[in-house]
Design an enzyme around this catalytic site. Structure first.
Site, short mmCIF file in Angstrom:
data_model
loop_
_atom_site.label_atom_id
_atom_site.label_comp_id
_atom_site.label_asym_id
_atom_site.label_seq_id
_atom_site.Cartn_x
_atom_site.Cartn_y
_atom_site.Cartn_z
N GLN A 1 0.83 -1.21 0.00
CA GLN A 1 0.00 0.00 0.00
C GLN A 1 0.86 1.27 0.00
OE1 GLN A 1 -3.67 0.32 2.43
NE2 GLN A 1 -2.75 2.13 3.37
N SER B 1 -0.27 8.15 5.16
CA SER B 1 -1.58 8.32 5.80
C SER B 1 -2.68 8.62 4.78
CB SER B 1 -1.52 9.49 6.79
OG SER B 1 -0.63 9.22 7.82
N GLY C 1 6.14 -4.54 4.42
CA GLY C 1 6.92 -5.62 5.01
C GLY C 1 6.98 -6.82 4.08
N ARG D 1 19.34 -4.66 41.60
CA ARG D 1 20.37 -3.65 41.42
C ARG D 1 20.46 -2.77 42.67
NH1 ARG D 1 19.08 1.39 37.56
NH2 ARG D 1 20.87 2.71 38.03
N GLN E 1 11.93 5.50 41.51
CA GLN E 1 12.06 4.25 40.77
C GLN E 1 10.72 3.49 40.79
OE1 GLN E 1 15.01 3.64 39.29
NE2 GLN E 1 14.80 1.54 38.56
N ARG F 1 7.70 5.34 39.11
CA ARG F 1 7.63 5.24 37.65
C ARG F 1 7.28 3.82 37.21
NH1 ARG F 1 13.33 7.98 36.81
NH2 ARG F 1 13.14 7.67 34.57
N GLY G 1 22.71 2.75 32.99
CA GLY G 1 23.60 2.46 31.86
C GLY G 1 23.30 1.12 31.20
N THR H 1 3.65 5.26 14.38
CA THR H 1 3.65 5.84 13.03
C THR H 1 2.87 5.00 12.03
OG1 THR H 1 5.79 6.86 13.49
CG2 THR H 1 5.16 6.67 11.18
N GLU I 1 0.28 2.10 10.29
CA GLU I 1 -1.15 1.77 10.41
C GLU I 1 -1.94 2.93 11.02
OE1 GLU I 1 -2.82 -0.75 9.19
OE2 GLU I 1 -1.02 -1.71 8.40
#
Lengths: 719, 719
Positions: A196, A203, A236, A366, A385, A388, A456, A477, A479
């Protein structure tokens, strides 16, 4: 100031490898000379030093118990995640992981080795063959939605056959066409793609420029790429993997354009796999993610296909060029295509949950010291920590539950459409558009935040997180680009508010709950029904505000819409967030009683966070009607909820039931044995293996560049 | 509804290639058979079809004129960006781009070809040799801060010598040491790295576990890695490129620990480059970005170095083990190390500006249709496109100006410290910490948004954007993880508010401007001084609120701080945003008069956006004292500013003066010839070249996987 140990009472359920690793030495030197890969039955043991034991043995940290019996996908309600479905999924993943050799978690996964673009695609093809065959051999569609690492199945060169090619055949073929094509695709005798998007059009599908011109003499359509911006670009599997494609082109009959239509066509020989004459095919090179598949380009040079390759369920072209279309063609096609978004929405929940599983597990082992604390607690005990992590976990559940609700609505639409009733199409289209935008953005941002929460090590490709982040953000982005989708929601809202009668889902914009809302205090905000009033009132304000701005604007509607795009966007978001809240509440009510307390806490956390956290975009829209006392109460309740949910953090991510291998993460294995695995995988990297074979030197680097540079330095220093 | 053409009046200044591309054909077929790479003097011309001409010739779109004479870096004030500096930079980039062969923008840059991990590092070494030699040969330090593509210079295996190794020698060596080591490093006879971070410790430097034990008998320090979590992990150039490193280790003398100290040591032979005995070195594999360098690991097995390798400017150890340290050692070292953050802050402005340069240029030539508009306007004319681009452009300037201001303050600190005056260290430390956190996060989020604004093509690696995003987001973590840095700002604020006398930069928290603020309306908000009052009042409220929450909390301070981490975080952010506003105002005042109008508009846009946009996190903190009328006025003023700035969008990004080659973007070249370049680069991809050599088939993919899969399908279909 001593560390308050009471804040650390997470539950971590250690699994494999933990039992038998108390005896061996953990001296890093020990594997330095001869680098051998220990098998799971012969792990390198933890150290004798105290901090080593702690670092690698999460059990000593998380001695508590989960407050609820959360195991496997049972948390996510038995209506979707039936026990049999979970077993089938576990079995399928176990089979393919064994076949792919990713089941040994002490071995560097191939994808983190020395792969170039071609190797990545070959690795994708290897996984594609295994997963797609598994689905056909064992009669399941697990990999029609996602690949073996929970990216969407179009991350797989053969995955588009199940994700788009077959659904599009089912949607658009007439009975004869379906009888011919479907068995070929379903048995794996052909490999499909869906062509397509073009270089210049994504879009705006109506603007596609590839042409399909009827030649009545030969009874053929001529597929042609008339200019550069019409080159098919992005589909794809189009580059090097698919044998057939459904190409979307402007249909031209007798010089007249009939708009975009779908044509199925073979693009490669099944004998030698060469592109058929006058077709140029190729790969697009590296992308942020999805590099296991060959998103590709195609250029057609007057390629002829039989007239009957026009997919003809809702439109036909006769031999003499007469065009006939179902008057409801567009609605029927559109209704069917909304399904792909439903898959994306659902999958975004799993991708976010994957990132959170890795990040939560690593956060539990950690250690993070700071000067004012004598000991080094696990980083999970720090507020920013777990604040979130837990709010993001609540969002993953919110996305999952919203997708389940939307899917029920979508199935009802399809049933209604089959009866000729298209009334709910605009509503379903709007909900899917808005959810796709909200959920993919939330998942992508959340995955990136989960990655950052690993410090890190989250930046290491072998943490698995960069790939999840890159793959999630792609969904924002394709579909339906999210900005465009939000616009479709706001158009629905503006059309609805201007209509003589409000659509049922917008009824709330007329109800006035301001007085009632002003009366709430304290624990009232822990009632889901109160939160519904809060979210309704906020959406009502924003929808009305946007409408008034449009009405006050002079000039064209298009111009007004453009000028107030931000206000419209925010209103659309509020409407969708209300939907998500309602879907969450419905799902909690339908859950087993034992799970309702923890799910309710998640529901409250998610929405109190949206309403009152100063860190959430659009939270300012609540401040116009909630008092600062009310908002500060909400924040305080958020803190309490965090404390209650913290012990369940691991269990709430375990509930998603990801296999270690499907996470592909050096940080995220269930055993928590992070640093030993990092060093195992690191030493196994081909670059290090090659250097060891050469006395510890990267041969070309030394001979071609470093030696010369140092020589130039010697010369320079003598000048 | 006709498109309102008045909204499209951007200026786009086409440069090379535009003049002579009107004659040739743009039929995509024309290069299909024989795929040749056109040189810049032989471009493939634009099409004869109208939409093609438009798509590839930005001049026809942007016929307007920039409203101010913005050229090159002149916009950024002559005090930093002197004309000579600009010329020197342009010359340096031109030299290295010629040497690296990246100056031909019609040729696929090597980094987008078939690179594996080793190839990437070799390519990084190639660029390192060219750039670092250029700096030494031409006597400039341009590549001490960034590499040839504007990533930080530690993206370069030799870059750490200039970025950290030399500055650390200068900061920590005594005169004899400096006289020995500095010439070696400055002439390129040795290559340096800086080995601080370990597997188990990053932010918490005091917790490092590598040991340096004095052996008085031999007069040596013994460097040793005592356990797995002490493995040096992450230092740039440590894997395969550096000859020497500065290792940070816990110093132990006579069994007593003296805390972390710096030791310079050779790690590889200069003859054959092999690791010295008892040192294991290796690469960490792929990271999200920085793959041109060898972030590496090191394990030391009782490695002996002379006692005199302890860097001894502020601390000495005598032969008999007596330790002597300057009482101000920590302050002096800390002051010096803040400099690295200053470089990161400044560079984040350039990385964001790079992403915006690409995105703005592409937005000016990319068409976006929609059904309600008969023609296809450039996507730049859509509000949500230029709203996001222009506000992000204003943030890039804000970061640049804040970094300039902070750098002046930092230089003053160093001068004061040289006089023994350390009074301003806490303030400068706090500002650098806060700016590093704010600027890197803003740049990383902004770069990702700029990438999304390019739609699907922004997802292509060859757009250059994924690399900029990945590189920017890394800066949020290293050299001070942002969450930890925000904590340091809030600690300063809480210490300041509790002190008998407020620090000068916090004086505003006592001034009461509430009544004054309530009186403002309309254009008053276009006065920078009014915005300062708004931002001061907001910060004052948040700082006070956080302090009250802490005071009301029972239990330890550490616990209170943890409980109210979000409130503290938001207060810290508000304090830093006030600093940024003030720095912006100061920089505008110091600019040439001709530039002040456009810079003022940027300043207003940036801060009205922060204060009133419903899409900005923490905007809710303004709603407690600004009325909804005031906020809606601010939003309306934002719309006006956007209209005024839109014509300058291209010029405002051109002003950063990036060479096309340093952007490495198929979307971002000045000529705007996007789609032709995409197809040129795509066809040049090694995977496509190899397939063409094999009749259009990816040989291994077909033979090893696809053929077998199709065969299995044939078998299956017969069952």
């Amino acid at each position: 100031m001593a560390r308050d140990k009471s804040t650390i009472r997470l539950t971590y359920v250690p699994r494999s490898h933990i039992q038998n690793k108390t005896a061996q030495s953990s001296d890093p030197q020990s594997t330095s000379a001869s680098v051998s890969t220990p098998t799971p039955t012969q792990p390198i043991g933890p150290g004798t030093k105290q901090h080593l034991t702690r670092a690698y043995s999460p059990r000593s940290y998380w001695a508590g118990k989960s407050s609820v019996p959360l195991t496997g996908l049972h948390i996510a309600n038995t209506t979707l995640f039936r026990k049999e479905a979970v077993t089938r999924q576990n079995n399928a993943f176990a089979r393919i992981e064994k076949a792919l050799g990713t089941d040994d978690l002490w071995k560097l996964p191939p994808r983190y080795g020395n792969m170039d673009r071609e190797d990545m695609l070959l690795e994708g093809l290897r996984a594609a063959r295994v997963t797609v065959n598994d689905g056909m051999d064992y009669g399941h569609k697990i990999f029609h939605q996602s690949n073996h690492e929970w990216a969407l199945s179009n991350a797989n060169p053969f995955g588009l056959t199940g994700l788009l090619f077959i659904p599009m055949l089912k949607l658009q073929c007439n009975p004869e066409q379906l009888a011919y094509w479907l068995p070929l695709a379903e048995s794996g005798k052909i490999i499909g793609s869906y062509a397509q998007t073009e270089l210049g059009h994504g879009s705006f599908v109506a603007g596609l420029q590839t042409t399909a011109t009827l030649d009545k003499v030969t009874d053929e359509f001529v597929i042609h790429t008339p200019n550069l911006s019409a080159v098919k670009y992005w589909p794809g599997a189009l580059g090097f993997a698919s044998t057939h494609t459904i190409v979307i082109a402007q249909m031209i009959i007798d010089g007249k354009e009939y708009g975009t239509h779908s044509f199925v066509m073979q693009i490669r020989s099944l004998e030698d796999f060469k592109p058929l004459p006058d077709i140029e095919l190729g790969d697009m090179g590296l992308k942020m993610s999805y590099n296991g598949t060959d998103n590709g380009y195609a250029i057609f040079h007057h390629v002829r296909i039989p007239r009957t390759n026009l997919l003809s369920r809702y439109n036909t072209v006769s031999k003499d060029g007469a065009y006939l279309a179902d008057p409801l063609r567009e609605k029927l096609l559109y209704g069917g295509m909304v399904g792909a978004r439903s898959t994306i929405i659902r999958n975004s929940a799993f991708q976010l949950a994957q990132a959170l599983t890795i990040s939560t597990r690593y956060s539990a082992v950690r250690l993070q010291g700071q000067r004012s604390i004598p000991d080094e607690p696990a980083i999970m005990s720090y507020k920013l920590q777990h604040y979130r992590l837990l709010t993001l976990i609540s969002k993953a559940y919110a996305i999952l539950f919203a997708s389940m609700a939307a899917n029920v609505t979508y199935q009802k639409l399809l049933e209604a459409q089959a009866r000729g009733d298209h009334a709910s199409l605009p509503y379903v289209h709007m909900i899917m558009a808005g959810l796709k935008a909200w959920c993919t953005q939330t998942a992508a941002d959340g995955a990136e935040d989960a990655r950052k929460l690993c410090g890190g090590q989250g930046y290491l490709t072998m943490s698995g997180l960069p790939e999840i982040v890159a793959s999630s953000t792609g969904c924002c982005t394709f579909e339906g680009e999210n900005t465009v989708l939000w616009k479709q929601v706001s158009r629905y809202l503006m059309k609805g508010i201007a209509a003589p009668a409000l659509p049922p889902d917008m009824a709330y914009i007329c109800s006035s709950t301001a007085t009632l809302l002003a009366s709430y205090a304290g624990d009232a905000f822990l009632k889901p029904s109160v939160l519904v009033q809060v979210f309704e009132h906020r959406a009502a304000i924003l929808v009305n505000e946007a409408y008034e701005l449009l009405c006050a604007e002079e000039g064209s509607a298009v111009r007004a819409e453009n000028t107030h795009a931000v206000a419209l966007h925010v209103a659309a978001r509020a409407h969708i967030e209300l939907y998500i809240l309602r879907a969450f509440i419905a799902r909690v009510s339908a859950s087993p009683a034992a799970l309702q307390p923890v799910l309710t806490n998640l529901l409250l956390l998610s929405h109190l966070h949206t309403a009152s956290s100063p860190l959430v975009p659009t939270s300012s829209s609540f401040t116009s009607f909630l008092t600062s006392t009310q908002l500060s109460t909400m924040r305080s309740l958020t803190n309490t909820l965090l404390e209650q949910l913290l012990p369940d953090a691991i269990a709430l991510t375990d509930a998603w039931n990801f296999s270690d291998a499907s996470l592909s993460s050096v940080l995220g294995c269930r055993d928590g044995d992070v640093y030993r695995r990092i060093m195992m995988w690191t030493r196994d990297l081909p670059i290090n293996v090659h250097a060891r074979e050469n006395g510890g030197v990267l041969r070309e680097g030394w001979e071609d560049y470093i030696k010369k540079f140092l020589g130039e330095g010697v010369v320079r220093s003598k000048l």
